[in-house]
Design a protein around this motif. Structure first.
Motif, PDB file in Angstrom:
ATOM      1  N   SER A 239     -16.201 -16.902 -59.840  1.00  0.00           N
ATOM      2  CA  SER A 239     -17.334 -16.011 -59.599  1.00  0.00           C
ATOM      3  C   SER A 239     -18.664 -16.753 -59.684  1.00  0.00           C
ATOM      4  CB  SER A 239     -17.312 -14.863 -60.601  1.00  0.00           C
ATOM      5  OG  SER A 239     -17.440 -15.366 -61.913  1.00  0.00           O
ATOM      6  N   ILE A 240     -18.630 -18.006 -60.102  1.00  0.00           N
ATOM      7  CA  ILE A 240     -19.848 -18.802 -60.183  1.00  0.00           C
ATOM      8  C   ILE A 240     -19.857 -19.777 -59.009  1.00  0.00           C
ATOM      9  CG2 ILE A 240     -21.087 -20.517 -61.568  1.00  0.00           C
ATOM     10  CD1 ILE A 240     -19.682 -19.191 -64.038  1.00  0.00           C
ATOM     11  N   ASP A 241     -21.012 -19.888 -58.358  1.00  0.00           N
ATOM     12  CA  ASP A 241     -21.048 -20.752 -57.179  1.00  0.00           C
ATOM     13  C   ASP A 241     -20.910 -22.217 -57.547  1.00  0.00           C
ATOM     14  OD1 ASP A 241     -21.504 -18.710 -55.187  1.00  0.00           O
ATOM     15  OD2 ASP A 241     -23.457 -18.434 -56.141  1.00  0.00           O
ATOM     16  N   VAL A 242     -21.788 -22.661 -58.473  1.00  0.00           N
ATOM     17  CA  VAL A 242     -21.813 -24.093 -58.777  1.00  0.00           C
ATOM     18  C   VAL A 242     -21.825 -24.306 -60.285  1.00  0.00           C
ATOM     19  CG1 VAL A 242     -23.121 -26.233 -58.540  1.00  0.00           C
ATOM     20  CG2 VAL A 242     -23.109 -24.580 -56.671  1.00  0.00           C
ATOM     21  N   GLY A 243     -20.992 -25.212 -60.750  1.00  0.00           N
ATOM     22  CA  GLY A 243     -20.999 -25.596 -62.162  1.00  0.00           C
ATOM     23  C   GLY A 243     -21.415 -27.047 -62.294  1.00  0.00           C
ATOM     24  N   LEU A 244     -22.412 -27.263 -63.128  1.00  0.00           N
ATOM     25  CA  LEU A 244     -22.795 -28.645 -63.438  1.00  0.00           C
ATOM     26  C   LEU A 244     -22.228 -28.966 -64.809  1.00  0.00           C
ATOM     27  CD1 LEU A 244     -26.576 -28.701 -62.422  1.00  0.00           C
ATOM     28  CD2 LEU A 244     -24.667 -29.746 -61.194  1.00  0.00           C
ATOM     29  N   PHE A 245     -21.501 -30.051 -64.901  1.00  0.00           N
ATOM     30  CA  PHE A 245     -20.867 -30.442 -66.162  1.00  0.00           C
ATOM     31  C   PHE A 245     -21.403 -31.817 -66.529  1.00  0.00           C
ATOM     32  CE2 PHE A 245     -17.704 -31.936 -69.075  1.00  0.00           C
ATOM     33  CZ  PHE A 245     -17.075 -30.818 -69.604  1.00  0.00           C
ATOM     34  N   SER A 246     -22.125 -31.900 -67.638  1.00  0.00           N
ATOM     35  CA  SER A 246     -22.630 -33.211 -68.047  1.00  0.00           C
ATOM     36  C   SER A 246     -22.000 -33.613 -69.375  1.00  0.00           C
ATOM     37  CB  SER A 246     -24.159 -33.197 -68.164  1.00  0.00           C
ATOM     38  OG  SER A 246     -24.568 -32.607 -69.368  1.00  0.00           O
ATOM     39  N   GLY A 247     -21.878 -34.896 -69.581  1.00  0.00           N
ATOM     40  CA  GLY A 247     -21.286 -35.403 -70.819  1.00  0.00           C
ATOM     41  C   GLY A 247     -19.790 -35.638 -70.668  1.00  0.00           C
ATOM     42  N   MET A 248     -19.285 -36.525 -71.536  1.00  0.00           N
ATOM     43  CA  MET A 248     -17.866 -36.884 -71.442  1.00  0.00           C
ATOM     44  C   MET A 248     -17.033 -35.993 -72.363  1.00  0.00           C
ATOM     45  SD  MET A 248     -19.822 -38.623 -73.403  1.00  0.00           S
ATOM     46  CE  MET A 248     -20.013 -39.017 -75.081  1.00  0.00           C
ATOM     47  N   ILE A 249     -15.730 -36.260 -72.396  1.00  0.00           N
ATOM     48  CA  ILE A 249     -14.796 -35.452 -73.183  1.00  0.00           C
ATOM     49  C   ILE A 249     -14.334 -36.246 -74.398  1.00  0.00           C
ATOM     50  CG2 ILE A 249     -12.632 -34.130 -73.128  1.00  0.00           C
ATOM     51  CD1 ILE A 249     -14.505 -33.184 -70.955  1.00  0.00           C
TER      52      ILE A 249
ATOM     53  N   TYR B 265     -10.476 -36.561 -80.510  1.00  0.00           N
ATOM     54  CA  TYR B 265      -9.550 -37.370 -79.726  1.00  0.00           C
ATOM     55  C   TYR B 265      -9.844 -38.834 -80.013  1.00  0.00           C
ATOM     56  CZ  TYR B 265      -8.262 -33.280 -76.970  1.00  0.00           C
ATOM     57  OH  TYR B 265      -7.798 -32.070 -76.563  1.00  0.00           O
ATOM     58  N   ARG B 266      -8.832 -39.637 -79.801  1.00  0.00           N
ATOM     59  CA  ARG B 266      -9.008 -41.052 -80.135  1.00  0.00           C
ATOM     60  C   ARG B 266      -9.854 -41.774 -79.087  1.00  0.00           C
ATOM     61  NH1 ARG B 266      -6.056 -42.427 -84.261  1.00  0.00           N
ATOM     62  NH2 ARG B 266      -6.275 -44.641 -83.838  1.00  0.00           N
ATOM     63  N   TYR B 267      -9.988 -41.180 -77.885  1.00  0.00           N
ATOM     64  CA  TYR B 267     -10.692 -41.880 -76.832  1.00  0.00           C
ATOM     65  C   TYR B 267     -11.593 -40.953 -76.033  1.00  0.00           C
ATOM     66  CZ  TYR B 267      -7.458 -45.497 -78.030  1.00  0.00           C
ATOM     67  OH  TYR B 267      -6.767 -46.436 -78.738  1.00  0.00           O
ATOM     68  N   VAL B 268     -12.561 -41.552 -75.407  1.00  0.00           N
ATOM     69  CA  VAL B 268     -13.472 -40.842 -74.515  1.00  0.00           C
ATOM     70  C   VAL B 268     -12.837 -40.772 -73.122  1.00  0.00           C
ATOM     71  CG1 VAL B 268     -15.683 -41.062 -73.303  1.00  0.00           C
ATOM     72  CG2 VAL B 268     -15.528 -41.617 -75.750  1.00  0.00           C
ATOM     73  N   ARG B 269     -12.949 -39.600 -72.476  1.00  0.00           N
ATOM     74  CA  ARG B 269     -12.478 -39.474 -71.098  1.00  0.00           C
ATOM     75  C   ARG B 269     -13.564 -38.885 -70.199  1.00  0.00           C
ATOM     76  NH1 ARG B 269      -7.081 -36.117 -71.754  1.00  0.00           N
ATOM     77  NH2 ARG B 269      -8.343 -35.234 -73.413  1.00  0.00           N
ATOM     78  N   PRO B 270     -13.567 -39.280 -68.927  1.00  0.00           N
ATOM     79  CA  PRO B 270     -14.491 -38.630 -67.991  1.00  0.00           C
ATOM     80  C   PRO B 270     -13.907 -37.269 -67.583  1.00  0.00           C
ATOM     81  CG  PRO B 270     -13.191 -40.261 -66.822  1.00  0.00           C
ATOM     82  CD  PRO B 270     -12.756 -40.332 -68.276  1.00  0.00           C
ATOM     83  N   LEU B 271     -14.758 -36.438 -66.963  1.00  0.00           N
ATOM     84  CA  LEU B 271     -14.344 -35.081 -66.617  1.00  0.00           C
ATOM     85  C   LEU B 271     -13.090 -35.035 -65.757  1.00  0.00           C
ATOM     86  CD1 LEU B 271     -14.873 -32.019 -66.633  1.00  0.00           C
ATOM     87  CD2 LEU B 271     -16.479 -32.355 -64.752  1.00  0.00           C
ATOM     88  N   GLN B 272     -12.988 -35.954 -64.758  1.00  0.00           N
ATOM     89  CA  GLN B 272     -11.860 -35.828 -63.813  1.00  0.00           C
ATOM     90  C   GLN B 272     -10.513 -36.088 -64.467  1.00  0.00           C
ATOM     91  OE1 GLN B 272     -14.069 -38.333 -63.595  1.00  0.00           O
ATOM     92  NE2 GLN B 272     -13.224 -40.190 -62.708  1.00  0.00           N
ATOM     93  N   ASP B 273     -10.501 -36.611 -65.671  1.00  0.00           N
ATOM     94  CA  ASP B 273      -9.229 -36.792 -66.373  1.00  0.00           C
ATOM     95  C   ASP B 273      -8.696 -35.485 -66.926  1.00  0.00           C
ATOM     96  OD1 ASP B 273      -9.466 -39.430 -65.822  1.00  0.00           O
ATOM     97  OD2 ASP B 273      -9.211 -40.132 -67.886  1.00  0.00           O
ATOM     98  N   VAL B 274      -9.550 -34.467 -67.021  1.00  0.00           N
ATOM     99  CA  VAL B 274      -9.084 -33.203 -67.605  1.00  0.00           C
ATOM    100  C   VAL B 274      -9.258 -32.016 -66.652  1.00  0.00           C
ATOM    101  CG1 VAL B 274      -9.525 -33.988 -69.957  1.00  0.00           C
ATOM    102  CG2 VAL B 274     -11.283 -32.702 -68.759  1.00  0.00           C
ATOM    103  N   ALA B 275      -9.997 -32.184 -65.569  1.00  0.00           N
ATOM    104  CA  ALA B 275     -10.191 -31.085 -64.625  1.00  0.00           C
ATOM    105  C   ALA B 275     -10.454 -31.660 -63.241  1.00  0.00           C
ATOM    106  CB  ALA B 275     -11.381 -30.216 -65.047  1.00  0.00           C
TER     107      ALA B 275
END
Lengths: 141, 319, 487
Positions: B60-70, B150-160
């Motif tokens: 229902s949301i047009d655009v999502g901006l996601f900043s920061g790592m996981i 978590y033991r490590y940092v991941r970028p967004l595309q690793d989880v979504a």
């Protein structure tokens, strides 16, 4: 562990090392069956990504074979490859790989015997180092 | 323009610099606000709770901006929610797209990080050898909890699944000002690509020998910025300063070389490059006059992967 | 609804993850309260192995809001590592950058964080108690004007630093670029806007807070009060300084009890590790660890705008000095322990920083060619600056090639960890009575940490990521009876 055998990827330049491998075959020189050869036009086109992709997909050792300095079919390809390889090796070591897991050598088309010896020796060296740590890493180690 | 564009913004790990790049739109921001319906902006601007976001219909949301790592489980959870609710999800800025500077933490284990923070640092006073605990009973009666990391940092595309990537640490506000109208107009490139002007930093750099019709020569020495100022107007890399502009997106307008400072790749890899660090290694090493120069490059991982270690093929130190 | 601070702030929010746990006794009154920081990052660890000259542009990302302060503290430490005295011109450029940063940061904090509570109202509907609500309250034109004037400062940062958010131009002993005469003139012109912004801000504070009796009761009352020691940087005349000076410590009665520079911080500050928070609690080493407690004799100290004004005898610019005198006259003496005065002090400093930008930009010598100094053999160095949020200490040890081997960072919000715990505890005790807790009350509790402009992203420089704030209320049996959170 006891039945583990190395899985070794060799990037061989079409103009020298690959010819060397051919000659090794013609000369009936033995070398380990753990070696898989990928023929490339020049070591200069072996991008660091190729080597890392091999390691990431479970290769226990990666070997890059090219023409002796000055003999590059494309003039400078092997020189560029040498600097890239050295820098990549530094990075891989920093990232936790054993430095000897990757190796670069110049082997010409006339060095069939040397190709076989080098492969045998590299295989032994990888056997000593053991399996690629990536396996443990993929399993959460 | 008919309807307002529904926008969601989530700040995950990271420093808030990407938020600031939006604030730095300044008056433009005031002008853009009427065209935007900010349905979610956490944890910063809007008073919408996570559970309210979760309650919205999917897509229902047009655009999502996601900043920061996981780095935390909750961030991974929020990434999944953002993905479900937003038709288009953008990894906005170097941390979300690549892992960012804190991604260099992937060269160290959690134990090492704790050892440094709670024992080894010079002003630390820890007579009882205390380490923060996920569960702790204070004075025998107050039970306090802390989250696990978590033991490590991941970028967004690793989880979504990510539709688009925007580089920059942070993206320069002038680039944001160019991108937002595109987003509002619904004009996007092919899914999975970077939103970029498609030019490398070098292409926009006044120092580039190519723009002056000069040849790029081999590098004879490696220089650090402490080795004295570079020659005006001359390519930094050519002079031995390891500038990574050749493989970096130039949406910043080549700002660092303008002030005599080499590019470190915050813009993200130029299109077609999968692993920034490896391509940077390739580009730089190919120009070295001899391979001995390699030994003079200090801590190459933290140079070539300054902003992108978690998104690289290996992702982290492997043991 | 919840602990509003995080949500209402697009710019400055609570930087990072925090959690407050309130324990109620059997009468439903507050037994104890804990403010916990629930994240940590790894900067002190992963900076190791990097060349020291790469560190300033890297540590800038500890926080996207207060980036310039990490940048400048780090390059000052790098000077010391190389035994280099920065050239006069480089010193002026850095000071100019830092002061421009103060203007935009203090503006962001005040308008996004401090003012909404007052302009929109402390217990007003949370939905409007934010920057957008504030812009609606003061008018879109005013909102535009404030953003425009703030942007003047952002422009200066980009001009001098190379990039507006995470600058890059710092070099050990100097600066990577010279300032041109055109740039100097442009900055001078922009500085007029900044000074106007400072005056406008003090006027808004005056109109909205000082003239409102209800608010002034809160500002000068007993609830929002933490009595502790203070630390801040002063010049040789004990006036507030941001870029360079001596760190001065005063006790709860305002008496000087310590001074240090550089590595001397280790004689004065120790950080206690707690099992229930990822954030350590610094205290004054010479007074010894006495736990988290305030009042006379405490070893806790606070930093930031109010602390700086408390340790100093005045400001070094005329308009700010006037405002300084007005504030202390209103309170009738020093030090002021009323923490809502942090906002007031912040507005005064905003004007002070703007005046300094003007002064520095008026100095034609800032365009000088001397931006690089001779460097010695690198080993160890400490850099201290006043961050917008308080004393910021960067300490590095390197090998003889300048490769970082050891790092210690003490960040403003960390210094304030103990006092924030006290402030939240006091407000909770005051407002939560007989088991009655609602969301309006929680904002009043939040107002107790908001003055410190908590920057947990900074404080937890040591795993990345952030969690919104959560408040848990436990009954006397230790059962969790209520969880309020902003997510």
């Amino acid at each position: 562990m006891s039945d583990w055998k190395p899985n070794i990827v060799v990037f061989a330049c079409n103009w020298c090392t690959y010819q060397g491998a051919d000659l090794a075959g013609i000369l009936r020189c033995d070398y380990p069956s753990t070696i898989s050869i990928i023929r490339v036009p020049c070591t200069g086109c072996v991008e660091p990504e190729f080597i890392v992709a091999a390691l990431k997909n479970g290769a226990d050792g990666v070997f890059v074979g090219g023409c002796h300095p000055g003999d590059c079919h494309y003039q400078e390809g092997n020189n560029k490859a040498a600097a890239r390889f050295k820098l990549l090796k530094t990075v891989l070591t920093e990232m936790g790989f054993e430095p000897d897991r990757v190796r670069m050598e110049w082997i010409s088309g006339s060095e069939g015997k040397r190709f076989a010896e080098t492969m045998t020796e590299f295989n032994e060296s990888i056997e000593r180092i053991g399996p690629n740590p990536i396996g443990r890493y993929i399993n959460g180690g | 323009m008919a309807d307002k564009v529904k926008l969601a913004y989530y700040l995950s790990g990271g420093c808030g610099g990407c938020d600031m790049a939006i604030i730095d739109l300044s008056e433009n921001l005031v002008d853009l606000l009427p065209r935007l319906d900010v349905v979610f902006w956490a944890p910063t601007v809007a008073d919408v709770k996570y559970r309210d976001l979760e309650g919205l219909p999917d897509k229902s949301i047009d655009v999502g901006l996601f900043s920061g790592m996981i780095r935390l489980s909750e961030q991974e959870h929020m990434a999944a929610i953002m993905r479900r609710k937003c038709r288009t999800l953008i990894a906005y800025g170097a941390c979300a797209a690549l892992g960012g500077i804190p991604g260099m933490g992937n060269m160290h284990s959690k134990e090492e990080i704790f050892q440094t923070a709670y024992f080894d640092t010079l002003s630390t006073d820890n007579p009882d050898g205390v380490i923060p605990q996920t569960r702790c009973l204070v004075d025998g009666k107050y039970e306090l909890t802390l989250p696990e990391f978590y033991r490590y940092v991941r970028p967004l595309q690793d989880v979504a699944e990510v539709d688009y990537f925007v580089g920059g640490c942070p993206p320069h506000h002038s680039f944001v000002a160019r991108v937002i109208p595109d987003i509002l107009g619904g004009s996007f490139p092919a899914p999975g690509s970077w939103i970029t002007s498609d030019k490398a930093v070098c292409a926009l750099c006044d120092r580039n020998p190519a723009v002056k019709g000069e040849e790029m020569k081999l590098i004879k020495t490696i220089k650090r910025t402490t080795d004295g100022p570079p020659e005006e107007g001359k390519c930094l890399l050519q002079q031995g300063y390891l500038c990574l502009g050749a493989v970096t997106q130039g949406d910043c307008g080549a700002l660092c070389p303008k002030v005599n400072i080499p590019c470190r790749g915050c813009g993200g890899p130029v299109p077609g490059v999968k692993d920034f660090g490896l391509r940077a290694i390739s580009a730089v090493a190919s120009l070295l006059e001899n391979e001995e120069l390699v030994d003079r490059i200090p801590s190459p991982v933290k140079l070539f992967y300054r902003y992108s270690l978690p998104a690289s093929m290996l992702g982290r130190k492997i043991k | 609804m919840t602990l509003k601070k995080i949500e209402i702030n697009p710019m400055t929010r609570l930087e990072g993850h925090g959690k407050i746990s309130v324990f109620l006794n059997d009468r439903g009154n507050v037994d104890d309260v804990f403010f916990q920081t629930v994240e940590l990052r790894g900067y002190e660890r992963f900076l190791t192995g990097m060349p020291i000259e790469e560190v300033p542009r890297t540590v800038s990302t500890i926080c996207g809001v207060c980036r310039c302060v990490h940048f400048v503290a780090s390059v000052k430490a790098a000077d010391a590592v190389y035994h280099a005295e920065p050239t006069p011109t480089a010193g002026k450029i850095r000071e100019l950058l830092l002061n421009a940063h103060y203007v935009e940061d203090h503006t962001a904090v005040l308008y996004a964080l401090g003012f909404p509570d007052f302009v929109v109202g402390p217990t007003a509907d949370a939905a409007g108690r934010n920057l957008i609500g504030l812009i609606q309250a003061v008018g879109v034109d005013m909102g535009r004007l404030i953003l425009k004037k703030r942007y003047a400062a952002v422009k200066v940062i980009e001009m001098l630093g190379g990039k507006p958010i995470h600058p890059v131009a710092a070099l050990p002993g100097g600066w990577s670029k010279r300032v041109t005469e055109e740039e100097r003139k442009e900055i001078l012109a922009l500085s007029t806007e900044m000074v106007e912004l400072g005056q406008l801000t003090l006027k808004i504070f005056d109109d909205v807070v000082l003239r409102n009796k209800e608010y002034m009761d809160l500002v000068t009352g007993e609830v929002y009060k933490v009595e502790c020691n203070y630390m801040g940087t002063v010049d040789e005349k004990n006036r507030v300084q941001f870029y360079d000076g001596t760190q001065r410590i005063v006790d709860t009665a305002g008496r000087e009890i310590g001074r240090f520079t550089g590595e001397g911080y280790l004689d004065h500050i120790a950080e206690r590790v707690l099992p229930w928070s990822y954030l350590k609690v610094p205290y004054l080493k010479r007074l010894g660890w006495k736990g988290i407690t305030d009042g006379e004799g405490t070893s806790l100290y606070s930093v930031g705008p109010l602390a700086r004004l408390n340790v100093a005898d005045g400001m070094d610019t005329p308009l700010a000095q006037e405002a300084y005198e007005k504030m202390y006259t209103a309170f009738g003496g020093k030090p002021v322990h009323n923490i809502l005065a942090y906002h007031w002090a912040r507005a005064i400093e905003l004007l002070n920083a703007a005046e300094k930008v003007q002064r520095l930009a008026s100095d034609e010598s800032i365009t000088g060619p001397d931006v690089g100094a001779e460097l010695g053999t690198p080993d160890e160095g400490v850099g201290v600056v006043e961050a917008a949020r308080g004393v910021l200490i960067h300490h590095y040890k390197t090998d003889n090639r300048g490769i970082v081997r050891e790092v210690n960072l003490i960040v403003a919000t960390t210094h304030n960890n103990g006092p924030i715990n006290m402030a939240v505890k006091r407000a909770a005790r005051h407002f939560i009575k007989n088991g009655k807790v609602d969301e309006g009350i929680l904002n009043l509790v939040e107002m107790a940490y908001r003055p410190y402009d908590i920057c947990l992203a900074c404080a937890t420089h040591t795993l990345p990521g952030r969690l919104p704030l959560e408040l848990e209320v436990y009954d006397h049996a230790g059962e969790l009876c209520k969880t309020l959170r902003n997510f």
